[in-house]
Structures are given as structure tokens and as C-alpha cells.
Design an enzyme around this catalytic site. Structure first.
Site, PDB file in Angstrom:
ATOM      1  N   LYS A 175       0.795  -1.225   0.000  1.00  0.00           N
ATOM      2  CA  LYS A 175       0.000   0.000   0.000  1.00  0.00           C
ATOM      3  C   LYS A 175       0.832   1.282   0.000  1.00  0.00           C
ATOM      4  CE  LYS A 175      -3.840  -1.994   2.658  1.00  0.00           C
ATOM      5  NZ  LYS A 175      -4.504  -1.924   3.979  1.00  0.00           N
ATOM      6  N   GLU A 226      -2.360  -2.288   9.639  1.00  0.00           N
ATOM      7  CA  GLU A 226      -1.694  -1.366   8.714  1.00  0.00           C
ATOM      8  C   GLU A 226      -2.536  -0.107   8.504  1.00  0.00           C
ATOM      9  OE1 GLU A 226       0.844  -1.578   4.544  1.00  0.00           O
ATOM     10  OE2 GLU A 226      -0.039  -3.395   5.349  1.00  0.00           O
ATOM     11  N   HIS A 274      -2.254   4.623   9.444  1.00  0.00           N
ATOM     12  CA  HIS A 274      -2.589   5.803   8.646  1.00  0.00           C
ATOM     13  C   HIS A 274      -3.327   6.870   9.449  1.00  0.00           C
ATOM     14  CE1 HIS A 274      -2.036   2.920   5.263  1.00  0.00           C
ATOM     15  NE2 HIS A 274      -1.596   3.980   4.645  1.00  0.00           N
TER      16      HIS A 274
END
Lengths: 349, 349
Positions: free
Chosen positions: A143, A214, A218
Site C-alpha cells: 500500500k 496497517e 494511517h
């Protein structure tokens, strides 16, 4: 297209579901799969049903890079929950990736379905394949934007070895990046690409803890290092603080650099955001790609690509991963090596 | 991607607008253009503005195959409306396509922007390039399903010559076919692909009479031969009978066979229809691709791709034509020859 033998590194949610999806596809034969404790190889084709049953609790929240050997939230160590090693097709191993590399002469493509908490982890895995002189395709579903540069730095190495590396080949980046590149074709100048995703992950939560971890990285106030170090309980706390529904803005998703390197637009004109809901399997919002641009005749418009709310995150990651894998094999067999993003496998802009 | 020198055969609406769009694109240099009476070649790059001004009335309603030499609705024979020959860059010729073939050693790609009223017309043009040993890309924007088979029959010839033929690379088939192939990636089984287009063609009507004529051939009670033989006045009468707004159902558009040959679905599961409005520049309906399928986890859904109503037919044909041309050149330079549809240039299904 000729037949394709492929391997999967990692049998968390993405690895396992990709094996499952491959059962529906023509010309794709899974011949190897590994996790951190085991490796299964059968060049005639793995028995996917058996392997899936054996790895069903292989949730690998930490991606195999953080709490090695732990049992809390990681791979179960015994019985039918022991991961790949529990499969009758598998052997336990301390060197699963090397074991797959040893077999790679007979492997056309390798899906790297490992979480990438250390940014250079997937690039370093690729280095090991290149060092062994692997000639074939590597595909990942990473990503993070910054990883693409690390892969590009290895272009010469990949070309020497004969590796076609397809990066960011999941949903976003991946399917949605490709859709953006295609939607851009109406325009001569792109003003903005907006990628907005919705994921409902109640029943699929256990299977995708690595992905959720994950995503947490962010959030404002968290780094990738924070997310990697956090215990499962701490991750749960963050989710609870958001009542199970987390909205993300301006995520560092590689769609931006992948569209820029394909010449579609500047990376800064791409925004990625979305809503993750772990309290429901319904999507909290519709996944949409909006590409706004100017046509050659001076009109401004927005082309859109929408995924049906009924399509799960898994479906939108694993289908494209295999689709891009096939495209990568085609390129590889034509002698095209180096690093390709999803938009590079679309019509040129 | 390296620089690409390309030629355009035919300077009707599609040919001219593609030259115009190429001015906005990196790495694309138009080096040759022809119509039935003239050819312009400059390997340093044509002056597109001058050429466009010279060909502005080059409407070629009959596609250059029906009323050769006529002046009613065809190319004007004198003054600044004489087509390519009126350009200061051009020479009059009786053999425009042969003249371009003579220069083709220095041409990477040729856009065949000729109407295809005789089904084998474009295949026969390709034969002439192959007979001359052309090594490069041919791109067309043809519509009819039955032409694809004729091209596939020539695969060996193309491979011997070194030709990569990208067929059906306009809007539909083309952009929308590619979108369908991409939208299919969420699913393991495709139930239905619906392509629905809207075109508002008031101010652009004169420029696209060939396209309108070809559309008329899709109406109930008309064959392609009827449409080819009809006078412009007869075409106008058909349009008037529909008050300028014609709805088309179950058109023979090559999207169906192009998706089937790419393995996405059966041709019979693809339907193409739309509405043409020659009384307005506004689109009468929104152009949409809907792909309905079943995911690996058993859900049924419909992914959609929508073009903004502000994007003109021209924008949606010419951008993709050049985008697929670039993709074709990349394939060609890697040594991949034969026939490719838009869906073949997408992730594999």
C-alpha cells in the site's frame, strides 16, 4: 495465455483467499505456499481445499515480522491451527522463503502476500529472488507510496535476473489505480483523482487483522512503527475509541506514485481515503474512483468507477491480484522486466 | 516509454480529432496523414494546426468507399476544402495508403481511422501493410463484431510481418470494453455486461456523418449494405423519422467478441445499446458500463463505470485510441505480434 504455475508467500487472509480465488480461474495452478513455519510444494498443483482447512486460523496479525513465535494473535503452534505446517502437503521449515526460491525454476509467478510493516521488507524479499537468478513474476499488494521508490531502485537488478515485478496489485492500489488510469483516457489533463473506499469487516476481521493494523498506521498521531509495535489489545483499543468505525483521510497509498510514474497525473493530485467498519459486514460507504479532468475540447468532467457494495474487500483484492499476475506473466514471457504498477498495465496516457 | 511516430489513415472526424488530441500527449509525433486524394508526410512531425485547418470540411460521409469522386457530402474537390491535398504539407495522390506504406519503416504505429462499410476493408488494409513487411502497430476503432474474426484469421500473417494489431480501440468497443474487463476483476463469474451510451451530436454532426451512417445500419430493418448505399438525404430522412433522437438496442458491437476472446464472459452475455441525439450537444443519457457477476464468496453485485456527460464522443474515442496505440507499441517493441483487443491489454481475467 499459457498455463501459469504460481506460489504464495504468506497464508494470512490475502494469501489464503487468493488460493481460493485461483480455483475459479483458468490456467492458474498454485504449486507452492508458505508461512513462517511451513512450506507446501507440489508442482502438479496443491490441494487448495486441504491447505485452506489447515491454515484457517492462520491470522498472522503481525505479519510474521513482529512477535515471532508468539501465540497470542499469531499462528497457532499445534493441531489443525498450526498454519501451513499442519497441512499434509507441507513440511515444517525455518527457511520458508528460501525453500520456495529453491523451487522457483518451475514457478512462473510469486504472489508476495506478506504485510510490509518494515518498508523494505518486500523489496528485500525481492532481492533474495534476484540473487537466486529467478526468472519470473513477483506480485505484491503493498500500500505504501514510499515502497515504490525502493522497488524502482532495484530495476537493474530485476532486469538482470529476468524479474517482472508488479507492485501494488490489490484493490487500492491495484484495481482502483487501474480504473483511474482508464477513466483518465477521456481527458488530456487530469485535475484530480479521488479514491474513496468502504470496507465492512465484521466476520472477516479475524482473517484480516494485519490489514487493519496497517490501516491504523494511517491515522493521525500514529506511525507505521507505532502500529507495528502495538499489541493486539492496543489495536482493539484504538478501534473501540472509534466505536468500530474509522474514517481515514489523505492516506499514504501508492496509488499516487503509481499514477504519476505512468504519466497520468502528479502524485499530489491523488487523494485516498475511506471508512473501515469492523462492526458490520455491510460497507459503510461505496467504494468509488472519481477522475476529474479536462477534455481536448475544453470541457471539464468527472468519470467514475464504482464497486458494488456487495463485493467484499477480499474479492476486490484477490481477483485483481491474480489478474495483474496474469498480465505480469504475459509481460515476463515477452521479455519485459523491471517494475510495473497497475497503471503501467493499462492503455498509455 | 520511448517516442512514437504515428500515421493516421483517414482524416474524417476521428482522424482529425486524434491528430488534435495527440498534440496534448507526450511522446507522440504524427508523421503522416492521408485521405483518399492526398498524403502528407513529415518525419520530423506534421504541423497539425495547418493540416486541421486544411481538412476542416473533410467530412467523408461515405468513408471513401461508396461514391468516389462525388462532391455531395464527400470531400470537397477544390480550394481550402479539398482535404489533405489542400495542406501545404501534402501532395495529391491516387494511392494514399500505398504512399504511407512506402514510409512505414519510420512509422511505429498507424491509426486506421477509416469507416468500415465493407467488412473486410480494414482487414484488407492490414493485408497491404503485412505484404510490405511492416513491423509496427496497426490500431483501428472498428465496431462490428464480425470483423474481429477476419482479423484473427490473419494472426499468422501479422506475426510473420511483425505487426501488433489493436482492434476496436475507440470508445465502444475500446474504452468501455476495457472498463468492463477491469470491472470484472471483482468477480469469478460474469453474468452480464451492459454497455449503454449516450451521444449528443448537434454541432459535431457534420464532422461525424460516417459514424451516424454506421449507426443507422444497426437499426431494425437496415443492413450495413443498406446504410452504405443510402444517400445522405435518405440518412437524413431516417433521422427525421426519429425526430433526431434514435435509440439503439442489441447493437452488433465488437465488445462482445472482444470480451469473450479475453476470457471475461461469453459474447452472448454482452449487450450494447444507446441513444444518439443529433438535435443537441447534451448527451441524452449517461454512458455507463455495468458488469454483473458473482464473487468468490458467493455474492452477486454490479460494478459500474460512468463517463461524465460533459465528455464528448470525440474525447472518449480519441483519447483511448491513442492510449491503446501506446499500449500496442509497447507490446510490439517487446516482440508481441498478432491481434489484441482492448480487454487483452488489461489485467487477465
Amino acid at each position: 495465455m499459457d498455463d501459469i504455475n504460481f506460489a504464495v508467500l504468506g497464508t494470512g487472509g490475502i494469501g489464503r483467499r487468493t488460493l481460493e480465488v485461483s480455483e475459479h480461474k483458468d490456467h492458474l495452478t498454485p504449486v507452492a505456499a508458505c508461512d513462517r513455519h511451513g512450506v507446501a510444494v507440489d508442482h502438479e498443483g496443491l490441494d487448495v481445499d486441504e491447505l485452506l482447512a489447515a491454515t484457517e486460523a492462520n491470522i498472522a496479525s503481525d505479519g510474521g515480522t513482529a512477535t515471532r513465535g508468539g501465540t497470542d494473535g499469531g499462528v497457532k503452534q499445534s493441531g489443525q491451527n498450526a498454519g501451513v505446517a499442519a497441512s499434509v502437503q507441507a513440511e515444517p521449515t525455518e527457511t520458508p522463503i528460501d525453500d520456495v526460491i529453491d523451487e522457483s525454476d518451475a514457478i512462473d509467478a510469486v504472489l508476495v502476500a506478506l504485510p510490509n510493516f518494515e518498508h523494505d521488507f518486500i523489496p528485500r524479499v525481492a532481492d533474495r529472488f534476484a540473487a537466486a537468478g529467478y526468472e519470473g513474476v513477483l506480485v505484491d499488494v503493498l500500500k505504501r507510496s514510499r515502497v515504490i521508490d525502493m522497488l524502482d531502485d532495484r530495476t537493474d537488478r530485476f532486469e538482470e535476473s529476468g524479474i517482472t515485478f508488479v507492485c501494488g496489485a490489490g484493490a487500492t492500489p491495484g484495481l482502483l489505480t487501474g480504473a483511474a488510469a482508464l477513466a483518465a483516457q477521456s481527458f488530456v489533463e487530469i485535475d484530480e483523482v479521488e479514491i474513496w473506499w468502504g470496507v465492512g469487516l465484521k466476520s472477516g476481521y479475524e482473517d484480516n487483522r494485519g490489514t487493519v493494523r496497517e490501516d491504523v498506521a494511517h491515522l493521525d498521531g500514529y506511525t507505521i512503527e507505532d502500529a507495528r509495535e502495538m499489541s493486539d489489545a492496543e489495536i482493539e483499543t484504538v478501534i473501540d475509541e472509534h466505536d468500530g468505525v474509522i474514517e481515514f483521510e489523505d492516506m499514504e497509498h501508492a496509488d499516487d506514485v503509481l499514477l504519476e510514474r505512468a504519466g497520468v497525473c502528479d502524485a499530489e493530485d491523488v487523494t485516498v481515503g475511506g471508512i473501515l467498519d469492523v462492526t458490520s459486514d455491510e460497507k459503510p460507504t461505496t467504494t468509488t474512483v472519481s477522475v476529474t479532468g479536462t477534455t481536448f475540447d475544453g470541457e471539464t468532467g468527472t468519470n467514475t468507477f464504482e464497486l458494488d457494495d456487495a463485493t467484499s474487500m477480499e474479492a476486490n483484492v484477490n481477483g485483481p491480484a491474480l489478474g495483474y499476475l496474469k498480465a505480469g506473466v504475459r509481460r515476463n514471457r515477452a521479455g519485459e522486466y523491471g517494475v510495473f504498477g497497475p497503471a503501467d498495465l493499462m492503455p498509455g496516457f
